[in-house]
Design a protein around this motif. Structure first.
Motif, PDB file in Angstrom:
ATOM      1  N   GLY A  23      13.631  60.772  55.681  1.00 46.41           N
ATOM      2  CA  GLY A  23      15.026  61.112  55.386  1.00 46.41           C
ATOM      3  C   GLY A  23      15.147  62.334  54.498  1.00 46.41           C
ATOM      4  N   ASP A  24      14.258  62.451  53.509  1.00 44.87           N
ATOM      5  CA  ASP A  24      14.285  63.621  52.613  1.00 44.87           C
ATOM      6  C   ASP A  24      14.022  64.909  53.373  1.00 44.87           C
ATOM      7  OD1 ASP A  24      14.783  61.906  50.530  1.00 44.87           O
ATOM      8  OD2 ASP A  24      12.704  61.836  49.829  1.00 44.87           O
ATOM      9  N   LEU A  28      16.656  68.155  53.960  1.00 43.46           N
ATOM     10  CA  LEU A  28      16.368  69.555  53.621  1.00 43.46           C
ATOM     11  C   LEU A  28      16.559  70.471  54.825  1.00 43.46           C
ATOM     12  CD1 LEU A  28      13.182  69.116  51.381  1.00 43.46           C
ATOM     13  CD2 LEU A  28      15.503  69.662  50.636  1.00 43.46           C
ATOM     14  N   LYS A  29      16.365  69.925  56.030  1.00 44.86           N
ATOM     15  CA  LYS A  29      16.558  70.721  57.246  1.00 44.86           C
ATOM     16  C   LYS A  29      18.023  70.782  57.669  1.00 44.86           C
ATOM     17  CE  LYS A  29      11.972  69.689  59.165  1.00 44.86           C
ATOM     18  NZ  LYS A  29      11.234  69.037  60.282  1.00 44.86           N
ATOM     19  N   SER A  35      19.073  61.996  59.063  1.00 40.03           N
ATOM     20  CA  SER A  35      18.651  61.604  57.718  1.00 40.03           C
ATOM     21  C   SER A  35      19.300  60.284  57.314  1.00 40.03           C
ATOM     22  CB  SER A  35      19.014  62.703  56.720  1.00 40.03           C
ATOM     23  OG  SER A  35      18.621  62.352  55.417  1.00 40.03           O
ATOM     24  N   ILE A  36      20.586  60.114  57.632  1.00 42.86           N
ATOM     25  CA  ILE A  36      21.289  58.858  57.334  1.00 42.86           C
ATOM     26  C   ILE A  36      20.639  57.694  58.073  1.00 42.86           C
ATOM     27  CG2 ILE A  36      23.460  57.623  57.735  1.00 42.86           C
ATOM     28  CD1 ILE A  36      24.931  60.195  57.065  1.00 42.86           C
ATOM     29  N   GLU A  37      20.237  57.927  59.324  1.00 46.22           N
ATOM     30  CA  GLU A  37      19.582  56.863  60.099  1.00 46.22           C
ATOM     31  C   GLU A  37      18.280  56.430  59.429  1.00 46.22           C
ATOM     32  OE1 GLU A  37      19.099  58.494  63.967  1.00 46.22           O
ATOM     33  OE2 GLU A  37      21.215  58.345  64.513  1.00 46.22           O
ATOM     34  N   ARG A  58      24.451  61.220  49.360  1.00 45.64           N
ATOM     35  CA  ARG A  58      24.428  62.686  49.381  1.00 45.64           C
ATOM     36  C   ARG A  58      24.610  63.214  50.807  1.00 45.64           C
ATOM     37  NH1 ARG A  58      19.968  63.220  46.553  1.00 45.64           N
ATOM     38  NH2 ARG A  58      18.606  63.540  48.339  1.00 45.64           N
ATOM     39  N   CYS A  59      24.006  62.541  51.776  1.00 46.09           N
ATOM     40  CA  CYS A  59      24.159  62.947  53.180  1.00 46.09           C
ATOM     41  C   CYS A  59      25.601  62.774  53.647  1.00 46.09           C
ATOM     42  CB  CYS A  59      23.224  62.133  54.063  1.00 46.09           C
ATOM     43  SG  CYS A  59      21.479  62.477  53.863  1.00 46.09           S
ATOM     44  N   TYR A  60      26.199  61.626  53.313  1.00 51.22           N
ATOM     45  CA  TYR A  60      27.602  61.403  53.705  1.00 51.22           C
ATOM     46  C   TYR A  60      28.505  62.495  53.136  1.00 51.22           C
ATOM     47  CZ  TYR A  60      26.844  56.712  55.648  1.00 51.22           C
ATOM     48  OH  TYR A  60      26.464  55.657  56.425  1.00 51.22           O
ATOM     49  N   LEU A  61      28.209  62.912  51.909  1.00 55.11           N
ATOM     50  CA  LEU A  61      29.025  63.936  51.280  1.00 55.11           C
ATOM     51  C   LEU A  61      28.898  65.255  52.019  1.00 55.11           C
ATOM     52  CD1 LEU A  61      30.888  63.699  48.878  1.00 55.11           C
ATOM     53  CD2 LEU A  61      29.076  64.584  47.421  1.00 55.11           C
TER      54      LEU A  61
END
Length: 465
Positions: A23-24, A28-29, A35-37, A58-61
């Protein structure tokens, strides 16, 4: 038996840490959906992991879903109300939702817990600026005696006339005003949405096509509902941007920018403080996203600009220069240039000592110790970190610091000192109630004791587990 096998195949096939690392990398990509998955799969293994919840928030944002981001941030704070990363993420989500006052509250709480972090200071400044832009200051409001004041005059005179008569012309005036203001409001929306305004126009044209909106998609969703949801989203973003920075503030900023371009020829922006704040945000954002080279380049550019200014232009010039040297040093660490990083952090320390800035001194000593530890110069790392001990403000900070000093002693074969600092770390971790750091401290004590008394080491390891 086959049903059990099917259930096993449907479950996660990798470890929790593997999904976190995946996910990290995807984050970054910029592949936020994937990433959420990965984070969601990791949470199916450890549902209450606060670090994973913050990462998914952070991803949702990034995807423009502050509601989901807020839910994850609040979930990360459920067990540990003092978790500063969750507190920062909650403040960011509230800010993205337009709740600037609540966001400011949590930025302040986080700054109180971790005053050495730049993120909370920058958050306080941007939330306060957004509130000022939305509400404005009382001193900027000027009341004028214009318009039809007969209603108030009659009320003051105590006459009980018909109250409906003066209201009717006001309604007409409002209708006329709305007609007059409609072109301006359209222009306002265009300015707020920017490139997205053409998408809004396109969706509104599609709504006029009756044959199109009467159809359904393969999933069963109505085309009309899909178009309306898109328009609703754009309207929501328009309102958010209107609150965050109204048009009058944008016009003011545009005038300031024009003045800035005129004065940049002379070598100085019109508003040094604003320039510094925006630059620090850009530098920190680039470093957070893994762009160490871009962050370092920007920090060096700003450093040259600020160095050329006088103390009158920037009253806190020493503090700003120290922050820039700190950013450069951290970027060089990520780039692998330890010698350059050490030089930058030493400059930060010299400036902090020069102006007796305790927070800046603590930050610089922390970073210097980290660099020395990475290159294997453990005595110098111990010296830097021991100087930082009186400057620590929280038990959590002491826990980490004592642990790192103990690790350095252990690397040097000083097992008694390693055990001593391990015990100090364990006591500080007990004060915070952090189980993870208590475990780390117990392991350090056990490793230090292991070289001296294997039986005592075993007892410590049992206690750690």
């Amino acid at each position: 038996m086959s049903a059990n096998q099917d259930d096993g195949e449907q479950g996660p096939k990798c470890s929790f840490s593997t999904y976190i690392a995946e996910g990290d990398q995807l984050y970054l990509k910029g592949e936020y959906i994937k990433s959420i998955e990965s984070y969601t799969t990791a949470l199916s293994l450890q549902p209450d992991d606060k670090h994973c919840l913050v990462a998914r928030s952070r991803c949702y944002l990034r995807m423009g879903d502050p509601g989901s981001a807020l839910r994850d941030a609040e979930a990360s704070l459920k067990e540990d109300r003092g978790f500063f990363k969750g507190m920062y993420q909650k403040a960011e989500a509230l800010y993205a939702m337009g709740d600037f006052e609540f966001a400011l509250v949590f930025y302040h709480r986080g700054h109180k817990l971790r005053p050495e972090l730049q993120e909370f200071r920058l958050g306080i400044q941007k939330a306060q600026e957004a509130i000022d832009n939305s509400v404005g200051s009382p001193s900027s409001v000027k009341l004028e005696n214009k318009g039809d004041l007969s209603f108030f005059q009659r009320k003051d005179e105590g006459k009980k006339g018909k109250s409906k008569s003066p209201v009717r012309p006001l309604k007409k005036e409002k209708k006329l005003q709305s007609k007059k203001e409609s072109p301006k409001s359209g222009k306002t929306v265009r300015q707020l949405l920017g490139e997205l305004y053409s998408d809004k126009e396109y969706l509104e044209k599609l709504l006029k096509d009756e044959d199109l909106i009467s159809g359904n998609l393969r999933s069963g969703l109505k085309v009309q509902d899909l178009i309306l949801s898109g328009i609703s989203y754009l309207d929501t973003r328009t309102e958010f941007w209107r609150q965050q920075k109204p048009i009058y503030a944008r016009e003011r900023d545009r005038k300031l920018m024009q003045q800035k371009w005129k004065k940049t020829r002379e070598g100085k922006p019109s508003d040094p403080n604003r320039y510094i704040l925006q630059s620090l945000e850009e530098i920190d954002k680039a470093l957070t996203l893994g762009n160490a080279e871009g962050s370092c380049k920007k920090a060096r550019q700003v450093l040259k600009v600020v160095q050329a200014w006088s103390d009158e232009d920037v009253p806190n010039k020493i503090e700003v220069l120290g922050n820039l040297h700190s950013f450069i040093g951290n970027a060089l660490i990520d780039m692998g240039d330890m010698e350059g990083a050490l030089d930058s952090h030493k400059k930060d320390l010299d400036l902090a000592r020069q102006s007796n800035l305790s927070e800046a001194k603590s930050r610089a000593l922390d970073n210097i110790g980290r660099v020395y530890a990475r290159i294997g110069k453990f005595p110098q790392a111990i010296e830097a970190w021991e100087e930082k001990i009186p400057l620590t403000k929280t038990s959590l900070e002491k826990t980490w610091l004592f642990h790192e000093i103990g690790r350095c002693h252990l690397e040097l074969g000083r097992y008694a000192e390693g055990r001593e600092y391990g015990e100090h770390s364990l006591v500080a971790a007990g004060e915070t109630g952090d189980d993870e750091w208590q475990l780390n401290a117990c392991v350090l004590v056990a490793q230090s004791e292991g070289e001296r008394h294997l039986s005592n080491a075993w007892e410590c390891m049992v206690k750690a587990t």
